[in-house]
Motif scaffolding. Structure first.
Motif, short mmCIF file in Angstrom:
data_model
loop_
_atom_site.label_atom_id
_atom_site.label_comp_id
_atom_site.label_asym_id
_atom_site.label_seq_id
_atom_site.Cartn_x
_atom_site.Cartn_y
_atom_site.Cartn_z
N ALA A 13 18.15 9.24 -17.29
CA ALA A 13 17.96 10.66 -17.00
C ALA A 13 17.52 11.45 -18.23
O ALA A 13 16.80 12.44 -18.11
N GLN A 14 17.94 11.03 -19.40
CA GLN A 14 17.51 11.66 -20.65
C GLN A 14 16.96 10.58 -21.56
O GLN A 14 17.41 9.43 -21.51
N PRO A 15 15.95 10.89 -22.37
CA PRO A 15 15.38 9.88 -23.25
C PRO A 15 16.43 9.29 -24.19
O PRO A 15 17.38 9.97 -24.59
N LEU A 16 16.25 8.03 -24.52
CA LEU A 16 17.13 7.35 -25.45
C LEU A 16 16.28 6.77 -26.57
O LEU A 16 15.32 6.05 -26.32
N LEU A 17 16.63 7.09 -27.81
CA LEU A 17 15.97 6.54 -28.98
C LEU A 17 16.76 5.33 -29.46
O LEU A 17 17.97 5.43 -29.70
N VAL A 18 16.08 4.19 -29.57
CA VAL A 18 16.70 2.97 -30.08
C VAL A 18 16.06 2.68 -31.43
O VAL A 18 14.86 2.42 -31.52
N VAL A 19 16.86 2.75 -32.48
CA VAL A 19 16.39 2.46 -33.83
C VAL A 19 16.83 1.05 -34.15
O VAL A 19 18.02 0.74 -34.10
N GLU A 20 15.85 0.20 -34.43
CA GLU A 20 16.14 -1.21 -34.62
C GLU A 20 15.44 -1.74 -35.87
O GLU A 20 14.61 -1.04 -36.46
N GLY A 21 15.77 -2.94 -36.24
CA GLY A 21 15.19 -3.51 -37.45
C GLY A 21 15.16 -5.01 -37.39
O GLY A 21 14.90 -5.59 -36.35
N HIS A 22 15.42 -5.64 -38.51
CA HIS A 22 15.52 -7.07 -38.72
C HIS A 22 14.17 -7.78 -38.79
O HIS A 22 14.03 -8.75 -39.52
N THR A 23 13.17 -7.33 -38.05
CA THR A 23 11.90 -8.04 -37.98
C THR A 23 11.01 -7.81 -39.20
O THR A 23 10.08 -8.56 -39.42
N HIS A 24 11.27 -6.74 -39.95
CA HIS A 24 10.43 -6.34 -41.08
C HIS A 24 9.00 -6.05 -40.64
O HIS A 24 8.06 -6.22 -41.40
N ARG A 57 8.26 4.13 -23.64
CA ARG A 57 7.93 3.84 -22.26
C ARG A 57 9.17 4.03 -21.39
O ARG A 57 10.27 3.60 -21.76
N ALA A 58 9.00 4.69 -20.28
CA ALA A 58 10.04 4.84 -19.25
C ALA A 58 11.36 5.37 -19.81
O ALA A 58 12.43 4.87 -19.50
N GLY A 59 11.28 6.40 -20.64
CA GLY A 59 12.49 7.07 -21.11
C GLY A 59 13.20 6.42 -22.27
O GLY A 59 14.26 6.88 -22.70
N VAL A 60 12.65 5.31 -22.80
CA VAL A 60 13.26 4.63 -23.95
C VAL A 60 12.22 4.58 -25.06
O VAL A 60 11.10 4.12 -24.86
N ILE A 61 12.60 5.07 -26.23
CA ILE A 61 11.73 5.06 -27.39
C ILE A 61 12.33 4.09 -28.39
O ILE A 61 13.47 4.27 -28.82
N GLN A 62 11.59 3.04 -28.74
CA GLN A 62 12.03 2.08 -29.74
C GLN A 62 11.30 2.36 -31.04
O GLN A 62 10.08 2.47 -31.05
N VAL A 63 12.03 2.46 -32.13
CA VAL A 63 11.44 2.64 -33.46
C VAL A 63 12.00 1.57 -34.38
O VAL A 63 13.21 1.45 -34.53
N ASN A 64 11.10 0.80 -34.95
CA ASN A 64 11.47 -0.21 -35.94
C ASN A 64 10.77 0.19 -37.23
O ASN A 64 9.54 0.19 -37.30
#
Length: 136
Positions: free
Chosen positions: A96-107, A114-121
């Protein structure tokens, strides 16, 4: 003066030890973070506990995350692979509300919205050391 807020899947780390709430707010932004199942521990002489994320690890992360959806704005997770099934599940239902997922490990830097989920690495800030110099 406030210091850093360190998050762990079992709650925010408290000064002097122990854990508090799983989520917290930083200047009004509601955040939650999960620790890596491959975390190197001082009590184990920082031995490598393996870099493989298992289906059980992913299921545990998904079970941890889903009750937080709608209660947090940002989720921080060290290993992108840990969050993949949870993100796909969220995108199939569109939160219902956007979710920001801050992730890493991959360098490797990446931004996917897309579809309410924002991934930032963010890629890396150098913590990978010289072992990554020949990655191209």
């Amino acid at each position: 003066r406030g210091g850093a807020i360190v998050r762990a899947g079992r709650g925010g780390l408290r000064r002097g030890g122990g854990c508090g709430r799983v989520s917290g707010a930083v200047r009004g932004v509601r955040m939650a973070g999960d620790e890596s199942p491959d975390l190197r521990l001082g009590a184990q002489d920082y031995r490598d506990r393996g870099a493989e994320i298992t289906a059980a690890d992913q299921a545990a992360f998904t079970a941890w995350l889903m009750p937080l959806v709608g209660r947090v704005d940002v989720v921080v997770v060290h290993e992108a692979a840990l969050a993949e099934p949870a993100i796909e599940e969220l995108r199939s239902t569109v939160p219902a509300q956007p979710l920001l997922v801050v992730e890493g490990h991959t360098h490797r830097q990446a931004v996917v919205s897309r579809a309410g989920v924002i991934q930032v690495n963010g890629g890396t800030v150098g913590a990978g050391g010289t072992g990554n110099l020949d990655d191209g």
